[in-house]
Design a protein around this motif. Sequence first.
Motif, short mmCIF file in Angstrom:
data_model
loop_
_atom_site.label_atom_id
_atom_site.label_comp_id
_atom_site.label_asym_id
_atom_site.label_seq_id
_atom_site.Cartn_x
_atom_site.Cartn_y
_atom_site.Cartn_z
N ILE A 1 56.31 26.40 44.36
CA ILE A 1 55.74 25.51 45.37
C ILE A 1 56.78 24.43 45.63
CG2 ILE A 1 53.87 23.99 46.01
CD1 ILE A 1 52.26 25.25 43.74
N ILE A 2 57.25 24.36 46.84
CA ILE A 2 58.19 23.30 47.19
C ILE A 2 57.46 22.33 48.08
CG2 ILE A 2 60.36 22.73 48.30
CD1 ILE A 2 61.22 25.64 47.68
N SER A 3 57.37 21.13 47.63
CA SER A 3 56.65 20.12 48.41
C SER A 3 57.42 19.80 49.68
CB SER A 3 56.47 18.86 47.58
OG SER A 3 56.02 17.82 48.38
N GLU A 4 56.71 19.71 50.76
CA GLU A 4 57.37 19.37 52.03
C GLU A 4 57.02 17.96 52.45
OE1 GLU A 4 57.15 22.48 54.95
OE2 GLU A 4 58.80 23.28 53.77
N LYS A 5 56.49 17.22 51.53
CA LYS A 5 56.16 15.83 51.86
C LYS A 5 57.45 15.06 52.07
CE LYS A 5 51.72 14.96 49.81
NZ LYS A 5 51.03 14.46 48.63
N LEU A 6 57.40 14.18 53.03
CA LEU A 6 58.58 13.35 53.27
C LEU A 6 58.42 12.04 52.52
CD1 LEU A 6 59.24 13.88 57.04
CD2 LEU A 6 60.54 14.73 55.12
N GLU B 1 48.82 19.82 52.36
CA GLU B 1 49.92 19.48 53.26
C GLU B 1 49.66 19.96 54.69
OE1 GLU B 1 53.68 20.57 51.62
OE2 GLU B 1 53.43 19.25 49.90
#
Lengths: 461, 905
Positions: free
Chosen positions: B794-799, B738
């Motif tokens: 883990i928190i995905s920060e993908k939009l 990311e």
Amino acid sequence: MLSTFSVSRILFPNIQSLGILTPKLLNLGPYTLDFTSSGRHMAVGGRKGHLAIVDMKTMGLIKEFQVRETVRDVVFLHNDLFFAAAQKSMANILMTGRYPYIYNRDGTELHCLKEHGAVLRLQFLKNHFLLASINNFGQLHYQDVTMGEMVGSYRTGIGRTDAMQVNPYNGVVALGQSLGTVSMWKPTSSAPLLRLLCHKGPVSAIAFHPNGHLMATAGKERKIKLWDLRKLGDEPLQTLPGNAKTLDFSQKGLLACQLGNGSSVQILRDLDGNQTYKTYMNHGMVKGFQIEKLLFRPYEDVLGIGHSMGWSSILIPGAGEPNFDTLVANPFETSKQRRESEVHSLLDKLPAETIMLDPAKIGTLKPERKKEKPTKQEKVAGIEAAVEVVKAIKLKKKTKGRSKPSKRTIKKKELIAKAKSPFLAQEMKEEEQVARKKQKTIEYVETPTSLLRFVRKKATA
Amino acid sequence: MAQTKRKSRDGGGGDKAKGKRGKPGGKKQKGADARERKGPRLPNVLRKEVERLNPIEDEEIDSDEAEVYGRDFYEYEEELPEEEKRKNRRFDPVENLEYQLPEEFEDENVSSDDDDNDMGDAGEDEDEDEDDDDDDDDGRQGIARIPAFEGKKKRNTNVVVSEAYPESEYNPTRDTLDGEGPVNIEDLLNPLHGKSGYSKLRKRIHHLEKKSVPTPAPLPKADQEKLERMAAHEKSKEELQKWEPIIKRNREAPTIYFDDDMDLRSSRASDFKPRTEFEKKIASLVYDDQVKDAHLKDGSRLLELNKVSAEDERDRHNRMAKMRSLLFRHEMKSKHIKKIKSKTYHRLLKKDRVKATSVQSQMDPDTAKELAMKQEYERAKERMTLRHKGTSKWTKRIKERGIDVQDEGTRAAIAEQQHLHAQLTRKMNSMKDGSSSSSSDDSSDEDDIDVYSPGSDHARAVKLLEKAKEKTRNVLKDDDENEVPNSGVLSLPFMVRGLKKRNEAAAEEAKLALQEYESWSNPLEDSSGADNLNVGPPSGRMVFNGSKKNAPESSNKTKTGNKMRTDNYYANSDSEDDLEPEENVDVENDRSSDFHKDVNISTALLHEDSQNHKDSLFKNFGDIVQDPGPKTTHEVSIFASGSWKKIKSSNSADANGKKSTCRLESVERNQNLQEPVEDLDEDSDADSEGQMVDGILSSNPKDEYRLPSQAELIRQAFAADDVEDEFEKEKQEVLNEENPEPEKPTLLPGWGQWTHVQKKKGLPSWMQKEHEDAKKKREETLKKRKDAHLKRVIISEKLDKKAEKLFTKTLPYPFTSKEVFEQSIRMPLGPEFNPASAVGALNRPEVMKRPGVIIRPVEFEEVNPQGKVEDHKQIGKKQKKRNQSNKSRSSSDKIVTKVKTKLKS
């Protein structure tokens, strides 16, 4: 031990009338269950191919049939008319009959969902009309059951798992992993939204509280953990002992888990309302009964237990929601009402994109993109700034006619062009990329019909 | 008329001048000089004749003037003797006077302020100034000049005046002529007292007296217009401002109703009143009493009314006949014209026709207007689409210098170019219509699929295989779809046959290839699945199986061994699964190992082996399972034993290493050892029926059920301790994905290394700095992540691009902070969450209107600008409303600012 109410009904209650109490059928277990959202109907799937639908009000069998394949999971679709079963043919290794099927309540096979592969677990997302499945290669599929469109198909990369549960609050699918991680997925993203290291051993079961904020996980290292999903932390809210293969929350928040070596059930309750679960009831099954599935019946104080010998139900006071809302689910639904509600639910169907960790975020301001492409204006501004810098440069006074005005203008122009060139090159590159992409798609369509006769046929081999 | 008049006067003037000639003194002399130089030389007799004639002419025109002139003329007649000199050139001055005078007079005008002041007076006046010494017709001029030229007065002393005329401004008194009592403006004005326009004149004169500053030159036209516009803007602004309160009220009103002053009557048919003549005529016919009566009573009366008289009929007939004959004649005429073959005739005819239409268009305002509109529209459209794409050097230069500076021709050329471009673009647009392009979506989809790959070789290999499969399938499909062309050489029968044959061959090949891929991909998939599981250390049952021997050397296990064990684990977890998973797993296992070691063991062989060993193992099974307990107990015990054996076998496989023959044996053995499990299952199905029932009825599980020992349990629980490390690694991977780590700066090998000194220097400092910056930036962003402080999350920060449409793009107008806005939209609007009284108000549309209501333009009315809008709705509604109004307001603001900027420029 508070094993008070153990109204245990072994196998089907009115077996005699149905005539299925044949010793052979006893071996079709262990059984897995599913209730409709109103709790009126139950689908039962025996591991060895026994599928049945039971009306829970009359305790009458609606339909039962033998598919002669291994049944891994059964799940109702939006109402009791349809249900899906994950099957796998037993006959031969090389034969590839391992797909989920959709049946109607008469046991007629309607669809064979080949794309899903050898499915281990099925889940139905009621509000989105999505059938989610995880197969033995760890591929997660989402299929829209209204139009049959495959909404998402992802390789999770977590290997084989049969711990899968949908969060009823937001529609996010949680998958347990052999490395103790729970990952959460949505149909529009190929990467998990969230990964949480829950256990040291493999995760064997996951359950969500109906309000979506509490998650219970069970690991093979004999631990049951409760997690607050609103405030994720490294440590769970609570850790309980227990080697559960199946977990379930009731509508009122009671947690049922399997205890010991699989033949006793423990009910936990959050008595004080501070998310500390304590033992509420215990129920011991006959030893040797392998419990496969625990499932609370909606709107009833009943816990259904699917086990190797069939299905039992026990009474758990305070488990179900006493006041049902007929707009949401009606246990006393007539067929007319069912039709009506079916249409309504179809009209209210949510698109798959609305599945996200926090659905309350819908309608809020769009989160900023990290690497957004510069806008046209920004690009122009960049170029202008560069040109300005160049323009500000004062040329040295030189002799021998090198400072002639014409030379100076030429020099200036050159400098400006030089300053612009990287931007322009960048732009060209992007355009080229876009064009290439476009060409790819157009390539096949492009040739006009009049020129088709000149097109060389593709080499066949 | 005026022209002739002036001429005549000029003539007269000239003659007068002659009279003056002998006298010394300013103006008259000047005029005389001009006369002297240019004047025609007339013999005395002739001149007299002329003089005699001219006054008569004058008299005819203006008797008053003639009289005056006449008198003057006599005066000057006496000073004739000096004229003799100029007699030769007598015609010149006449001509010259015509042409030169205007110039002269202009000069004089500039010098003397008089003429500026009498703007109302025509040039006629000024002409007179030139040659008339006698300025009495205009008092002001007289006054201006008389004091200046003293000589005149002196001269005038000798004047003899016969008082034949009444005293007036044209006939000054003796005093004036003598120079006594200077004539001032008052004197001149007095006689006008009481006449219309007197006060105006006086005012003007006062004004003149007060300040006799030269009037400044008028402003340039652009400035003038600008001023005008400014004034107009002020005015219009004022005009518009009075509407503001009304508009504000309407905008702020949560709902606008258009139904309260509804008046549907106006559109009712019964209220219809005939207005135009035609309508009246119709109405008179329709509402005729007789007709009405007839309608009411019966049809026979109607018939009567319908009667037509014989005369009318004859008239009609005659008219028709006339028309017909006319038509016929016209036809004949046109036929005749058509027959004429002369081209010129036709051309002329056509020309006439065109002319006629053009004239008609000019004459008829409607058609002219239409034409103009059409042209205007055409031009506007062109302007809209016009885009100049001047790439030539010339145009570039022109552009650089600015088109405004160019002359007309260049501009026209540029315009031409632009027009051409416009045409081309139009053509292009017409050529291609709506090219479908959703390539970006496709690509993103592809990305989605490809993004997640475990990153191992297996994944890649599998992908490759899949691709290959896809391709072959496509080829196959193509073959199916390829149709034989209907025409041309290819449609000939032998060609068709040949094609078919070729296609078949290709399909065969493709199928073979597909099978091959299948066979490759199976082991690959297995291994990949296993690998995924193997990333972490063995856990649960797996460890329990392999605990004793493999614990120390767990790190350097061979692949095959690993695989087997993981598979075992899943087999165990799946224990109740069914019969064949075990076998399946094993076979796959073997196949995968074969694959790795390039040994081809056909599955058939394995099957054979397994079948062979089945029987023997069947017997063994009896030994293994002695006690007839419930099914579950069987399974447990057998799995324990089975897996233990499995481990052993796998170890042996490891030991055997690459010796394929030995390995084959081991595989076989392995197979053997696996068999009991299946058999057991089968058997348990068959055997345990009776026991099952027993189990239920009388269960004595204690002695059958063997609990794993405490030590084993603990190991089971903690064996996979390093899951955390694994998770850590995973997290790092995600973070790198990311927020990718900046690339290490490198130089091309050998670049900048001419000497060892340069080499020592290493990378240039800016490169290092850039790298450092990038690193820092990355760390910053990592710190900002939600899961920055969480080790196990883990928190995905993908939009999610697809979900973007569910969010608000920009902050709506009245809100200034995101938080407030988000708070405001939290309030639900539905009937489930609000009292019934509020729901209506919350969900009422902004405009309430009934069908059929005519919405009239806003009428002006006095509105208290401070007054609040009554019936305020709840916040959410208001805000929504305001957002909308904001839009319109902003647009109107834009217009206003635009206007302003225009005015300023």
